[in-house]
Design a protein around this motif. Structure first.
Motif, PDB file in Angstrom:
ATOM      1  N   THR A 140     -64.379  89.830  26.988  1.00  0.00           N
ATOM      2  CA  THR A 140     -63.088  89.181  26.766  1.00  0.00           C
ATOM      3  C   THR A 140     -62.020  89.958  27.507  1.00  0.00           C
ATOM      4  O   THR A 140     -62.128  91.175  27.650  1.00  0.00           O
ATOM      5  N   GLY A 141     -61.018  89.268  28.028  1.00  0.00           N
ATOM      6  CA  GLY A 141     -59.945  89.935  28.752  1.00  0.00           C
ATOM      7  C   GLY A 141     -59.713  89.356  30.131  1.00  0.00           C
ATOM      8  O   GLY A 141     -60.092  88.212  30.414  1.00  0.00           O
ATOM      9  N   HIS A 142     -59.120  90.160  31.001  1.00  0.00           N
ATOM     10  CA  HIS A 142     -58.792  89.726  32.361  1.00  0.00           C
ATOM     11  C   HIS A 142     -60.012  89.843  33.272  1.00  0.00           C
ATOM     12  O   HIS A 142     -60.026  90.597  34.249  1.00  0.00           O
ATOM     13  N   ILE A 143     -61.042  89.097  32.928  1.00  0.00           N
ATOM     14  CA  ILE A 143     -62.293  89.106  33.671  1.00  0.00           C
ATOM     15  C   ILE A 143     -62.777  87.672  33.850  1.00  0.00           C
ATOM     16  O   ILE A 143     -62.293  86.755  33.179  1.00  0.00           O
ATOM     17  N   GLU A 144     -63.723  87.496  34.736  1.00  0.00           N
ATOM     18  CA  GLU A 144     -64.238  86.151  34.992  1.00  0.00           C
ATOM     19  C   GLU A 144     -64.914  85.562  33.758  1.00  0.00           C
ATOM     20  O   GLU A 144     -64.788  84.376  33.475  1.00  0.00           O
ATOM     21  N   ASN A 145     -65.638  86.416  33.034  1.00  0.00           N
ATOM     22  CA  ASN A 145     -66.370  85.933  31.856  1.00  0.00           C
ATOM     23  C   ASN A 145     -65.556  86.192  30.583  1.00  0.00           C
ATOM     24  O   ASN A 145     -66.007  86.857  29.649  1.00  0.00           O
ATOM     25  N   ASN A 146     -64.360  85.633  30.539  1.00  0.00           N
ATOM     26  CA  ASN A 146     -63.431  85.802  29.419  1.00  0.00           C
ATOM     27  C   ASN A 146     -63.773  84.796  28.321  1.00  0.00           C
ATOM     28  O   ASN A 146     -63.250  83.681  28.291  1.00  0.00           O
ATOM     29  N   LEU A 147     -64.649  85.190  27.416  1.00  0.00           N
ATOM     30  CA  LEU A 147     -65.111  84.274  26.372  1.00  0.00           C
ATOM     31  C   LEU A 147     -64.037  84.046  25.315  1.00  0.00           C
ATOM     32  O   LEU A 147     -63.255  84.939  25.000  1.00  0.00           O
ATOM     33  N   SER A 148     -64.013  82.847  24.772  1.00  0.00           N
ATOM     34  CA  SER A 148     -62.997  82.458  23.787  1.00  0.00           C
ATOM     35  C   SER A 148     -63.149  83.239  22.495  1.00  0.00           C
ATOM     36  O   SER A 148     -64.258  83.433  21.998  1.00  0.00           O
ATOM     37  N   MET A 149     -62.016  83.658  21.942  1.00  0.00           N
ATOM     38  CA  MET A 149     -61.977  84.361  20.662  1.00  0.00           C
ATOM     39  C   MET A 149     -60.987  83.624  19.767  1.00  0.00           C
ATOM     40  O   MET A 149     -59.800  83.510  20.107  1.00  0.00           O
ATOM     41  N   ALA A 150     -61.460  83.119  18.636  1.00  0.00           N
ATOM     42  CA  ALA A 150     -60.607  82.351  17.722  1.00  0.00           C
ATOM     43  C   ALA A 150     -59.922  83.294  16.743  1.00  0.00           C
ATOM     44  O   ALA A 150     -60.530  83.748  15.766  1.00  0.00           O
ATOM     45  N   LEU A 151     -58.669  83.602  17.003  1.00  0.00           N
ATOM     46  CA  LEU A 151     -57.904  84.464  16.107  1.00  0.00           C
ATOM     47  C   LEU A 151     -57.729  83.766  14.761  1.00  0.00           C
ATOM     48  O   LEU A 151     -57.390  82.591  14.703  1.00  0.00           O
ATOM     49  N   GLY A 152     -57.989  84.525  13.687  1.00  0.00           N
ATOM     50  CA  GLY A 152     -57.878  83.965  12.351  1.00  0.00           C
ATOM     51  C   GLY A 152     -59.183  83.431  11.808  1.00  0.00           C
ATOM     52  O   GLY A 152     -59.269  83.097  10.623  1.00  0.00           O
ATOM     53  N   ALA A 153     -60.216  83.360  12.657  1.00  0.00           N
ATOM     54  CA  ALA A 153     -61.519  82.855  12.211  1.00  0.00           C
ATOM     55  C   ALA A 153     -62.291  83.946  11.479  1.00  0.00           C
ATOM     56  O   ALA A 153     -62.086  85.140  11.717  1.00  0.00           O
ATOM     57  N   ASN A 154     -63.201  83.533  10.611  1.00  0.00           N
ATOM     58  CA  ASN A 154     -64.085  84.465   9.921  1.00  0.00           C
ATOM     59  C   ASN A 154     -65.309  84.696  10.798  1.00  0.00           C
ATOM     60  O   ASN A 154     -65.994  83.745  11.177  1.00  0.00           O
ATOM     61  N   VAL A 155     -65.571  85.966  11.131  1.00  0.00           N
ATOM     62  CA  VAL A 155     -66.640  86.273  12.074  1.00  0.00           C
ATOM     63  C   VAL A 155     -67.529  87.388  11.541  1.00  0.00           C
ATOM     64  O   VAL A 155     -67.158  88.110  10.611  1.00  0.00           O
ATOM     65  N   ALA A 156     -68.693  87.525  12.164  1.00  0.00           N
ATOM     66  CA  ALA A 156     -69.619  88.612  11.846  1.00  0.00           C
ATOM     67  C   ALA A 156     -69.892  89.403  13.115  1.00  0.00           C
ATOM     68  O   ALA A 156     -70.140  88.826  14.184  1.00  0.00           O
ATOM     69  N   LEU A 157     -69.834  90.720  12.997  1.00  0.00           N
ATOM     70  CA  LEU A 157     -70.082  91.618  14.119  1.00  0.00           C
ATOM     71  C   LEU A 157     -71.238  92.550  13.753  1.00  0.00           C
ATOM     72  O   LEU A 157     -71.184  93.223  12.719  1.00  0.00           O
ATOM     73  N   THR A 158     -72.263  92.569  14.592  1.00  0.00           N
ATOM     74  CA  THR A 158     -73.394  93.469  14.386  1.00  0.00           C
ATOM     75  C   THR A 158     -73.554  94.353  15.612  1.00  0.00           C
ATOM     76  O   THR A 158     -73.699  93.837  16.733  1.00  0.00           O
ATOM     77  N   VAL A 159     -73.497  95.663  15.404  1.00  0.00           N
ATOM     78  CA  VAL A 159     -73.655  96.625  16.499  1.00  0.00           C
ATOM     79  C   VAL A 159     -74.844  97.516  16.174  1.00  0.00           C
ATOM     80  O   VAL A 159     -74.873  98.177  15.134  1.00  0.00           O
ATOM     81  N   GLU A 160     -75.843  97.513  17.067  1.00  0.00           N
ATOM     82  CA  GLU A 160     -77.039  98.332  16.883  1.00  0.00           C
ATOM     83  C   GLU A 160     -77.353  99.010  18.206  1.00  0.00           C
ATOM     84  O   GLU A 160     -77.692  98.327  19.191  1.00  0.00           O
ATOM     85  N   ASN A 161     -77.219 100.346  18.233  1.00  0.00           N
ATOM     86  CA  ASN A 161     -77.285 101.080  19.492  1.00  0.00           C
ATOM     87  C   ASN A 161     -76.226 100.495  20.433  1.00  0.00           C
ATOM     88  O   ASN A 161     -75.065 100.465  20.087  1.00  0.00           O
ATOM     89  N   LYS A 162     -76.633  99.990  21.582  1.00  0.00           N
ATOM     90  CA  LYS A 162     -75.654  99.375  22.492  1.00  0.00           C
ATOM     91  C   LYS A 162     -75.739  97.850  22.483  1.00  0.00           C
ATOM     92  O   LYS A 162     -75.084  97.174  23.273  1.00  0.00           O
ATOM     93  N   ASN A 163     -76.560  97.304  21.573  1.00  0.00           N
ATOM     94  CA  ASN A 163     -76.699  95.866  21.469  1.00  0.00           C
ATOM     95  C   ASN A 163     -75.671  95.305  20.491  1.00  0.00           C
ATOM     96  O   ASN A 163     -75.557  95.788  19.372  1.00  0.00           O
ATOM     97  N   VAL A 164     -74.973  94.288  20.944  1.00  0.00           N
ATOM     98  CA  VAL A 164     -73.872  93.716  20.163  1.00  0.00           C
ATOM     99  C   VAL A 164     -74.120  92.228  19.951  1.00  0.00           C
ATOM    100  O   VAL A 164     -74.479  91.502  20.882  1.00  0.00           O
ATOM    101  N   HIS A 165     -73.921  91.787  18.715  1.00  0.00           N
ATOM    102  CA  HIS A 165     -74.036  90.357  18.390  1.00  0.00           C
ATOM    103  C   HIS A 165     -72.786  89.956  17.609  1.00  0.00           C
ATOM    104  O   HIS A 165     -72.396  90.611  16.650  1.00  0.00           O
ATOM    105  N   PHE A 166     -72.187  88.845  18.043  1.00  0.00           N
ATOM    106  CA  PHE A 166     -70.942  88.335  17.446  1.00  0.00           C
ATOM    107  C   PHE A 166     -71.142  86.859  17.172  1.00  0.00           C
ATOM    108  O   PHE A 166     -71.616  86.111  18.025  1.00  0.00           O
ATOM    109  N   LYS A 167     -70.771  86.414  15.958  1.00  0.00           N
ATOM    110  CA  LYS A 167     -70.859  84.996  15.676  1.00  0.00           C
ATOM    111  C   LYS A 167     -69.767  84.566  14.715  1.00  0.00           C
ATOM    112  O   LYS A 167     -69.244  85.365  13.930  1.00  0.00           O
ATOM    113  N   TYR A 168     -69.433  83.288  14.793  1.00  0.00           N
ATOM    114  CA  TYR A 168     -68.464  82.693  13.876  1.00  0.00           C
ATOM    115  C   TYR A 168     -69.184  82.228  12.619  1.00  0.00           C
ATOM    116  O   TYR A 168     -70.277  81.684  12.687  1.00  0.00           O
ATOM    117  N   LEU A 169     -68.572  82.489  11.480  1.00  0.00           N
ATOM    118  CA  LEU A 169     -69.181  82.127  10.207  1.00  0.00           C
ATOM    119  C   LEU A 169     -68.628  80.780   9.710  1.00  0.00           C
ATOM    120  O   LEU A 169     -67.509  80.413  10.037  1.00  0.00           O
TER     121      LEU A 169
END
Length: 299
Positions: A270-299
């Motif tokens: 996310t940010g000033h990059i080509e692959n700037n994925l949408s982030m819904a501010l105010g949404a309920n989300v889940a973040l899982t970080v394991e080592n360097k693997n990251v998973h993000f999803k909307y609940l």
């Protein structure tokens, strides 16, 4: 409770505006993409306006956005680009009708001012996402993430970070945006509540010392201690200093938040990059970080 605006459907009308800097090029390609989704694009006067570096005078940009905020037939408002200028008009905008008839407001970078204000003052979800000015340089996945966000389709993001992370699992309300603009909002009526939130940050064109200063300002203001999780997006186009600061942007941020125990990930798309994925501010989300693997999803 943060309200969720109605998702779009084919045939809906959306408004296109420029709250800040003027457009230096045509966005006809982006408009065609939006129309290919079955949307009717209503182009505001600010899109083709010019006043010095701005997309028209402050008054013109204010009137333009206000018209779309008040028009209940407009189901979303998309910012053409960022730049600088949203802070000059934010206090002139009236969100009374918007509160009664919420709609999606889309943008990033300087538009963080408006997104932060919407969260703080109307408790309504909004989208930190790619804007028409950046469509041509965007990855297909970033454009698709905007479409899916607007039309309410389930989304999950997974990637592997190249920088160390802090493992953990967090669920909560997502807030964030451009670091410089979020710092600028502190102490104003547009300041978001950071407590018990999952925060994401991104920035562009700042030097390491400035990133260090802003992060330490947030820390001293108590904004980082009570987070549920921290997502660090792109910090790019960092200008080289005559005398090295001695730390990268990522190392600066890690030092500032190292004492806390919530999950932290870097290199999020996310940010000033080509692959700037949408982030819904105010949404309920889940973040899982394991080592360097990251998973993000909307609940």
């Amino acid at each position: 409770m943060i309200k969720q605006p109605p998702y779009l459907k084919k045939g809906d009308k959306i408004g296109l505006v420029c709250p800040a800097k003027k457009l230096p090029k045509s966005i006809d390609t982006a408009i065609a993409v939006l129309e290919s989704w079955g949307l009717e694009v209503v182009i505001g006067k600010s899109v083709y306006a010019s006043h010095h570096q701005f997309a028209g005078t402050d008054e013109l940009r204010t009137r333009d956005i206000q018209q779309f905020l008040d028009d209940t037939s407009i189901r979303a408002i998309i910012s053409g680009r960022g730049g600088y200028g949203s802070i000059r008009i934010i206090d002139e905008l009236d969100f009374t009708v918007f509160k009664q008839h919420p709609k999606w407001f889309v943008g990033f970078s300087d538009i963080t001012v408006i997104l932060s204000h919407i969260i703080a003052q109307t408790q309504t979800q909004c989208l930190h996402a790619q804007m028409p000015y950046t469509f041509e340089e965007s990855t297909p996945s970033a454009i698709e993430s905007l479409r899916a966000s607007l039309f309410g389709e389930p989304q999950e993001y997974s990637y592997t970070s190249t920088f160390k992370s802090r493992a953990g699992v967090a669920e909560g309300i997502l807030i964030g945006g451009n670091l410089t603009l979020l710092v600028t909002m502190q102490g104003s009526v547009s300041e978001m509540d950071f407590d018990n939130k999952i925060l994401f940050l991104e920035d562009v064109g700042e030097q390491e010392y400035a990133i260090d200063r802003m992060m330490r300002m947030l820390k001293r203001a108590g904004k980082l201690a009570k987070l549920k999780g921290l997502i660090i997006g792109a910090f790019n186009e960092i200008a080289e200093e005559k005398i090295s600061f001695g730390q990268t942007a990522e190392e600066v941020i890690w030092d500032v938040v190292n004492e806390y125990d919530y999950p932290v990930c870097f290199n999020f798309p996310t940010g000033h990059i080509e692959n700037n994925l949408s982030m819904a501010l105010g949404a309920n989300v889940a973040l899982t970080v394991e080592n360097k693997n990251v998973h993000f999803k909307y609940l």
